[in-house]
Design a protein around this motif. Structure first.
Motif, PDB file in Angstrom:
ATOM      1  N   HIS A  64       2.128  -2.867  -4.804  1.00  0.00           N
ATOM      2  CA  HIS A  64       2.948  -3.892  -5.461  1.00  0.00           C
ATOM      3  C   HIS A  64       4.342  -3.942  -4.832  1.00  0.00           C
ATOM      4  O   HIS A  64       4.841  -5.019  -4.487  1.00  0.00           O
ATOM      5  CB  HIS A  64       3.042  -3.611  -6.962  1.00  0.00           C
TER       6      HIS A  64
ATOM      7  N   GLU B 213       4.210  -5.435  -1.329  1.00  0.00           N
ATOM      8  CA  GLU B 213       4.040  -6.880  -1.331  1.00  0.00           C
ATOM      9  C   GLU B 213       5.300  -7.604  -1.791  1.00  0.00           C
ATOM     10  O   GLU B 213       5.583  -8.706  -1.326  1.00  0.00           O
ATOM     11  CB  GLU B 213       2.834  -7.266  -2.199  1.00  0.00           C
TER      12      GLU B 213
ATOM     13  N   LYS C 162       2.358 -10.728   0.542  1.00  0.00           N
ATOM     14  CA  LYS C 162       1.012 -10.384   0.110  1.00  0.00           C
ATOM     15  C   LYS C 162       0.174  -9.821   1.255  1.00  0.00           C
ATOM     16  O   LYS C 162       0.196 -10.336   2.360  1.00  0.00           O
ATOM     17  CB  LYS C 162       0.329 -11.617  -0.479  1.00  0.00           C
ATOM     18  N   ILE C 163      -0.562  -8.774   0.956  1.00  0.00           N
ATOM     19  CA  ILE C 163      -1.517  -8.208   1.910  1.00  0.00           C
ATOM     20  C   ILE C 163      -2.797  -9.021   1.794  1.00  0.00           C
ATOM     21  O   ILE C 163      -3.370  -9.143   0.713  1.00  0.00           O
ATOM     22  CB  ILE C 163      -1.809  -6.726   1.597  1.00  0.00           C
TER      23      ILE C 163
END
Length: 105
Positions: free
Chosen positions: A76, A79, A84-85
């Motif tokens: 979290h 990101e 975002k992954i």
């Protein structure tokens, strides 16, 4: 929980040079019994006949759950900082690197 975090930040550990370099892994195999979780970290590369386990970690179920929570928190935070992954769709195969469990829709 705040006291626990403060204690962890003050924790001093020894890190030997041969451990500090780390082990590359793109495959994790996880098994468990009633008393232990076993995490095998392996490398699967083209031209290798089979994945090679580079590290094995054995931990109690409580520690496995704490590791899960710490990973969730760190993903979290990552990101939030870097975006975002994205996990690309993978073809179905026996040993998918870090295969994610399928969720019900």
């Amino acid at each position: 929980m705040e006291n626990e975090n403060n204690e962890q930040q003050g924790l001093q550990i020894d890190l030997r040079p041969e451990v500090a370099k780390g082990v590359y892994a793109n495959l994790a195999l996880i098994t468990h019994s009633s008393s232990d979780f076993v995490l095998d970290f392996a490398t699967m590369l083209p031209g290798m006949p089979k994945p090679e386990v580079g590290a094995r970690v054995v931990m109690a179920p409580e520690h496995a759950k704490r590791l899960l929570q710490a990973l969730q928190e760190n993903v979290h935070n990552y990101e939030q900082q870097f975006g975002k992954i994205v996990i690309p769709e993978q073809q179905s195969r026996m040993a998918a690197p870090f295969k994610m469990p399928e969720t019900e829709s």
